[in-house]
Enzyme design. Structure first.
Site, PDB file in Angstrom:
ATOM      1  N   GLU A  98       2.973 -19.085   0.925  1.00  0.00           N
ATOM      2  CA  GLU A  98       4.348 -19.391   1.332  1.00  0.00           C
ATOM      3  C   GLU A  98       4.381 -20.733   2.039  1.00  0.00           C
ATOM      4  OE1 GLU A  98       6.514 -16.520   3.754  1.00  0.00           O
ATOM      5  OE2 GLU A  98       5.687 -14.870   2.577  1.00  0.00           O
ATOM      6  N   GLU A 103       1.345 -11.176   6.029  1.00  0.00           N
ATOM      7  CA  GLU A 103       1.497 -11.473   7.457  1.00  0.00           C
ATOM      8  C   GLU A 103       1.321 -10.250   8.367  1.00  0.00           C
ATOM      9  OE1 GLU A 103       5.095 -13.720   8.095  1.00  0.00           O
ATOM     10  OE2 GLU A 103       4.395 -15.381   6.857  1.00  0.00           O
ATOM     11  N   ASN A 143       0.336 -18.710   4.650  1.00  0.00           N
ATOM     12  CA  ASN A 143       1.773 -18.903   4.827  1.00  0.00           C
ATOM     13  C   ASN A 143       1.930 -19.914   5.957  1.00  0.00           C
ATOM     14  OD1 ASN A 143       1.935 -16.813   3.010  1.00  0.00           O
ATOM     15  ND2 ASN A 143       3.120 -15.451   4.339  1.00  0.00           N
ATOM     16  N   TYR A 165       4.604 -22.665   7.915  1.00  0.00           N
ATOM     17  CA  TYR A 165       5.954 -23.202   8.105  1.00  0.00           C
ATOM     18  C   TYR A 165       6.032 -24.286   9.175  1.00  0.00           C
ATOM     19  CZ  TYR A 165       7.605 -19.503   5.091  1.00  0.00           C
ATOM     20  OH  TYR A 165       7.813 -18.697   4.001  1.00  0.00           O
ATOM     21  N   ARG A 199       5.058 -15.134  -7.223  1.00  0.00           N
ATOM     22  CA  ARG A 199       4.577 -14.149  -6.249  1.00  0.00           C
ATOM     23  C   ARG A 199       5.747 -13.250  -5.858  1.00  0.00           C
ATOM     24  NH1 ARG A 199       3.816 -14.624   0.162  1.00  0.00           N
ATOM     25  NH2 ARG A 199       3.056 -12.509   0.431  1.00  0.00           N
ATOM     26  N   HIS A 238       4.815  -5.986   1.573  1.00  0.00           N
ATOM     27  CA  HIS A 238       5.569  -7.039   2.266  1.00  0.00           C
ATOM     28  C   HIS A 238       6.644  -6.361   3.122  1.00  0.00           C
ATOM     29  CE1 HIS A 238       6.652 -11.561   2.013  1.00  0.00           C
ATOM     30  NE2 HIS A 238       7.360 -11.062   3.003  1.00  0.00           N
TER      31      HIS A 238
END
Ligand code: FCB
Length: 439
Positions: free
Chosen positions: A347, A163, A288, A290, A74, A118
């Site tokens: 991600e 995002e 994504n 985290y 990606r 992005h």
């Protein structure tokens, strides 16, 4: 745990974070070029001028991907490389870079997953208001259509926006990211226009009639710090703002009611008429993930009257709690709330203070982080989550936005002095996972 054959194991990067050569071959400046060159915005004055020098070393990086055995890669296209003024004139040299990259990936048998945006908006579009100007919907879909036409025969997987919450919140509301604005009206225009832009691009892609397209959203559970009603409410406010602000309009055709109560006045006039157009999630959701947050009520916080409470638990170098169960929670929540959409993890990864010693980087903490998250993803799949692939952030250490080069997320270590790449222990471990399909 065994993953299905054909599961798309990959790694992710983004243009401004790795490419360098920001203004080479006729590229226009982006908002991140401007922002990082403005004193005080990025740690130690770091910029993306050189980054990983990927623009010139991409063949070497492709060889690394092959060595790791990646099934997918990606990456993002830099809008101002391709359209220096953001619209109109095409810079063939800039577009040629991505054509060669895509061709190289094809020859290596690595599936490209292309992020159209992005965060590196052309600076000249920012001069016209950027995401706060409704015209951006047309600018973006024209740019996306150009990519579909020129790369669409070789690229199957597309991501419209990375995002969008971060763009709106950090870029336009708090000013921590480019373009550095602190204007809640601009922020909610950026929300609304990104939704419209995504939906327009999905329709443009459908007109081309090939491939799959989705959006990549940053998600994370927001847990209350205590069972008190105040804390539960505070956590709900954050949950709605972070997790539902984009997905509710796309899947359900409506903004969450509590957002309208709190910030509805900041949306552009006449927004109600757009909700039908916006109800267009695309073919998959890019997740994504985290960390999670634990949230307490705090009347002194001007924004959502809430603050995060740090937990007694392992944290990464970003100060983010390591919380693998949150990935399972997010995936199953998506399945239940939005009718079981197809998903990719676009991600997931961690920054740790890696050290290069004797040509080795022993990053066991990253191996543990990834293993635990892979296992939660696998469990979610066993419970019916339609997850098709997993892009680790990141292929290599890179420019971590306002943190510059001080945070390392890579499977591959980058020595910025020499631009030498060294595969970390986590990279080798990941390679074995990909080869065996097993953890
Ligand atoms: C995400 C960004 C990505 C990277 C990781 C650590 O928010 O999409 O570019 O910086 O965080």
């Amino acid at each position: 745990m065994k993953f299905p054959d054909g599961f798309l194991w990959g790694a992710a990067t983004a243009s401004y974070q790795i490419e360098g050569s920001s203004l080479a071959d006729g590229a226009g400046p982006s908002i991140w070029y401007r922002f990082s060159h403005t004193p005080g915005n990025v740690v130690e004055g770091h910029t993306g001028d050189i980054a990983c020098d990927h623009y010139r070393r991409w063949r070497e990086d492709l060889a690394l991907m092959k060595e790791l055995g990646l099934k997918a890669y990606r990456f993002s296209v830099s809008w101002p490389r391709v359209l220096p003024e953001g619209k109109g004139r095409v810079n063939e040299k800039g577009l040629g870079f991505y054509e060669r990259l895509v061709e190289g990936l094809g020859e290596a048998g690595i599936e490209p997953m292309v992020t159209i945006y992005h965060w590196d908006l052309p600076a000249s579009l920012q001069d016209r208001g950027g995401w706060a100007n409704r015209e951006v919907v047309g600018w973006f879909s024209d740019y996306a259509s150009l990519l579909f036409k020129r790369l669409g025969d070789r690229v199957r997987l597309w991501i419209t926006l990375n995002e969008p919450w971060v763009t709106a919140h950090l870029g336009y509301a708090t000013g921590v990211h480019a373009p550095g604005m602190r204007d809640i009206f601009a922020a909610f225009r950026a929300v609304h226009h990104q939704l419209l832009a995504h939906a327009e691009a999905v329709r443009a892609m459908r007109a081309e009639g090939r491939g799959e397209i989705g959006i990549a959203v940053n998600l994370g559970p927001q847990h209350p710090a205590s069972p008190s009603e105040e804390d539960v409410r505070a956590a709900e406010r954050w949950d709605t703002y972070l997790n539902r602000l984009f997905l509710d309009p796309l899947f359900l055709g409506e903004y969450p009611g509590s957002i309208l109560e709190t910030f509805g006045w900041a949306l552009p006039k006449g927004w109600e008429k757009d909700t039908v157009k916006i109800k267009e999630p695309g073919d998959f959701v890019g997740v994504n993930y985290y960390t999670r947050a634990v949230v307490a009520h705090d009347p002194r916080d001007p924004f959502l009257r809430a603050r995060q409470v740090r937990q007694e638990a392992p944290h990464t170098e970003m100060g983010w709690e390591v919380y693998p169960d949150g990935l399972y929670e997010v995936l199953t929540w998506l399945r239940d709330r939005y009718g079981g959409p197809r998903m990719y993890i676009t991600e997931n990864g961690a920054a740790f203070s890696d050290r290069l010693e004797d040509e080795e980087v022993k990053d066991e903490a990253r191996v543990d982080y990834l293993r635990e998250h892979f296992l939660r993803a696998g469990r979610a799949m066993e419970e019916g989550v339609d997850l098709r692939g997993y892009m680790v952030w990141s292929l290599m250490d890179n420019f971590e936005w306002t943190f510059g080069y001080t945070k390392r997320f890579g499977l591959v270590y980058v020595d910025y002095e020499t631009q030498k790449r060294v595969v970390k222990e986590s990279g080798r471990w990941y390679s074995n996972v990909i080869a065996s399909g097993e953890i």
